[in-house]
Design an enzyme around this catalytic site. Structure first.
Site, PDB file in Angstrom:
ATOM      1  CD  GLU A  61      -8.684 -26.829  -9.405  1.00 61.45           C
ATOM      2  OE1 GLU A  61      -8.080 -26.385  -8.416  1.00 61.45           O
ATOM      3  OE2 GLU A  61      -8.894 -26.142 -10.434  1.00 61.45           O
ATOM      4  CG  HIS A 114     -10.058 -21.453   1.036  1.00 60.18           C
ATOM      5  ND1 HIS A 114     -10.387 -20.187   0.610  1.00 60.18           N
ATOM      6  CD2 HIS A 114      -8.979 -21.833   0.296  1.00 60.18           C
ATOM      7  CE1 HIS A 114      -9.539 -19.814  -0.341  1.00 60.18           C
ATOM      8  NE2 HIS A 114      -8.677 -20.783  -0.546  1.00 60.18           N
TER       9      HIS A 114
END
Length: 667
Positions: A407, A474
């Site tokens: 990322e 998540h």
């Protein structure tokens, strides 16, 4: 492939292919930063500049590399690369003003030393975190490939910087994507005071290229002719055959990391060894020995440079001290965009929120030829939520780009794309994963426009939220991390209509936008949505329910929780869907509060430190006399998000929402 040079430790000059005029020009170019540095060290002692990072002993690398690439090719230097800036012919008074924090520099006094960039001279300056430079170079190089322009991007790092994760991510991405980047590593033996032996175990940094399937070379960094000739050939080869190349320059830093730290930790014999290999004096002696440089020529060259330095110092010193106003400072946080709501036809389709986002993305891709989408599994697979399913067939692999799991480097590349004229949308597979790219979000995307007027034209898509049984990694709704950071915009729609229009606007905006998409709403919320492309201005809340007894201010899933309770219990309430958290529509908030006199602020995020706290404070400061009850904040409990459904229900605030509304109404 790796090539090495057994001659490191000596300076053997090979002038083959150079005219005498070219050799003299290189001497002038390497002499200039040395003379400037000597002057700066005097000014530092006099307190006329605040800090100095010396590149004495390393000038051959900056000068040799900068003059090996073309002036229309981007170069990304660090704080010891003065020779890059002088080789690009930046007026010295602008550099001097920069170092004095004056407006004549490149950052209006907002940043120091070489922490700046300039599109005029195709330079992208460093941030103090060092490593992100390499990922930015990848984005710039990717844009050149997309434009079919045969260019090379050059980026610098020190040996210490190669210990950062950004180094490994950037090299991996560059290799996988065959990007035309020269990774120039100045191995000067120390990361501040930490010797290379405590930074890495391999014998040479260039050896690491093998692990990335990357060509690498070792070059004598103190030999101006070797640097210039080899890098020139490699750069031309990369233009013709795009690929990344890792270049390790063996050199030494003769002074401290910065002047205040000194270099007492360096053994005397090591300093003496490298002093003998000084790149300026050795090249000077070579030219004299070859009867190319006479004493008279040298005197004239030095006089010319010293005169230029003094003349430009006079200009910089005469400049007034930096002055600004709060209004001017705030005005430069964002690149200002005039939002105009784009009209659409009356033809609509009843679609889900996930479909609206997909449709908005697709229409934006058709509208902006300079736009790419990047993310993990977004191409053939269509993304984990299938939002980009079918995009590869329509737009091709050059614009729908699968990324490695890194990322940080991808967000850095997004910034590099913006530097080189491209828009990008980066899909974070889950908003939780932005933690792996936090540095470039906060320190590159958010700060670059304020620092040196460089926009970060990128949108980070952030699938977020609980109520789906996804557990602590998540399910976060982490918008508060970013509403706190000046320079970022934060969008959080609750309905399909808003999601499509706000996404289009976010992509049109040239500022960095974090676009939050609640996963629990993806396939549960339907709405009639215009088939055409349209935009909705950022910073405008939506009054989704109108009433008189209480104002419920919320966003995301909270809007639907509030609607359920208000309708089920027939409560007369304003429900204000903020839609955009930064910029925040305070006018709509205050108007609602003044009408109802009672306020409940609802967020899914844990309560402490969330945006509800700031909204509460704003209401107290601006609407206190209109309140008939204390402001109530409602949020999730102060734990990570659990997995089991009964625990997740306990965590979320929706089950207690009605009771809290009654408490405010009954006060």
């Amino acid at each position: 492939m790796r090539t090495s040079n057994a001659g490191i430790g000596t300076l053997n000059y090979n002038k083959e292919g150079y005219t005498d005029k070219q050799l003299i020009e290189l001497y002038k170019l390497i002499l200039k930063p040395r003379l400037i540095e000597e002057k700066m060290l005097i000014l530092l002692r006099q307190g006329k500049i605040s800090k100095w990072f010396s590149g004495i002993g390393q000038e051959a690398i900056s000068v040799g590399v900068a003059n090996s690439v073309n002036f229309d090719e981007y170069i990304l230097p660090l704080h010891r690369n003065l020779g890059v800036f002088t080789s690009r012919n930046i007026p010295l008074h602008r550099l001097f003003s920069q170092w004095q924090g004056k407006k004549g520099g490149f950052t209006k006094g907002r940043d120091r030393s070489f922490h700046f960039g300039t599109q005029e001279f195709k330079i992208v300056g460093m941030i103090s975190h060092l490593g992100p430079q390499m990922g930015v170079a990848n984005g710039i190089a990717l844009a050149d490939l997309l434009k079919n322009e045969p260019k090379v991007t050059t980026v610098f790092s020190g040996d210490g910087g190669t210990s950062e994760g950004d180094f490994h991510e950037a090299l991996n991405v560059a290799a996988v994507w065959s990007l035309p980047v020269l990774f120039c590593i100045e191995n000067n033996g120390y990361g501040l005071s930490t010797p290379s032996s405590q930074q890495f175990k391999c014998e040479n940094i260039a050896d690491r290229g093998i692990g990335y399937g990357m060509e690498s070379h070792i070059i004598n960094g103190n030999n101006i002719l070797e640097v210039h000739s080899k890098v020139s050939k490699i750069a031309q080869s990369v233009r013709e055959n795009p690929r990344p190349v890792l270049l390790e320059f063996k050199t030494f830093r003769m002074r401290g990391h910065e002047e205040a730290s000194g270099n007492k930790y360096v053994p005397t014999e090591l300093l003496e060894k490298w002093a003998f290999l000084d790149p300026v004096t050795n090249y000077q002696n070579f030219l004299r020995k070859e009867n190319i440089l006479t004493e008279e020529m040298e005197i004239l060259l030095k006089q010319e440079i010293v005169h230029e330095v003094n003349e430009h110092l006079t200009i910089a010193f005469a400049e007034d001290a930096t002055f600004s106003t709060i209004e001017d400072e705030l005005a430069d946080v964002y690149n200002h965009v005039n939002y105009i709501e784009t009209n659409h036809s009356n033809k609509t389709t009843n679609i889900r929120l996930v479909d609206a986002i997909s449709n908005g993305l697709k229409q934006s891709m058709r509208r902006h030829d300079n736009m790419v989408i990047m993310g993990q599994d977004i191409a053939d697979y269509g993304g984990v939520f299938k939002i980009t399913e079918g995009f590869l067939d329509e737009f091709g692999e050059e614009r729908i780009i699968n990324t490695p799991i890194c990322e940080s480097s991808i967000i850095e590349a997004a910034f590099g794309l913006s530097v080189n004229g491209y828009k990008s949308v980066v899909e974070l597979q889950f908003s939780d994963f932005v933690t792996s790219g936090f540095n470039p979000v906060i320190n590159l995307l958010a700060k670059s426009y304020y620092r040196w007027n460089q926009n970060a034209d990128t949108v980070l898509r952030m699938p977020c939220g609980a109520d789906v049984g996804a557990g602590p990694f998540h399910s976060q709704t982490n918008e508060a991390w970013f509403t706190k950071t000046p320079g970022l915009k934060v969008v959080y729609p609750a309905f399909p209509y808003d999601a499509k229009g706000l996404l289009a606007t976010s992509i049109e905006d040239t500022n960095p936008v974090l676009f939050f998409e609640h996963k629990a709403l993806y396939r549960s919320i339907y709405q009639e949505v215009p088939d055409d492309y349209y935009t909705i201005p950022l910073g405008k809340a939506s009054l989704v329910e109108s009433g008189f007894d209480i104002s419920i201010i919320t966003y995301g899933a909270g809007v639907h929780w509030a609607l359920k309770e208000v309708k089920e219990h027939q409560i007369s309430a304003d429900i204000l869907d903020l839609r955009t958290l930064q910029p925040l529509d305070t006018e709509s908030i205050y108007n609602s509060v003044k009408k109802t006199g009672r306020v409940l602020i609802l967020q899914e995020d844990t309560l402490f430190g969330g945006i509800a706290s700031d909204i509460s404070a704003l209401i107290t400061e601006n609407c206190f006399k209109y309140l008939d009850a204390p402001i109530k904040r409602v949020g999730s409990i102060e734990t990570p998000i659990p997995f089991a459904k009964n625990l997740e229900n306990l965590y979320l605030p929706k089950s207690k929402l009605y009771a809290e509304i009654l408490n405010v109404l009954d006060y």
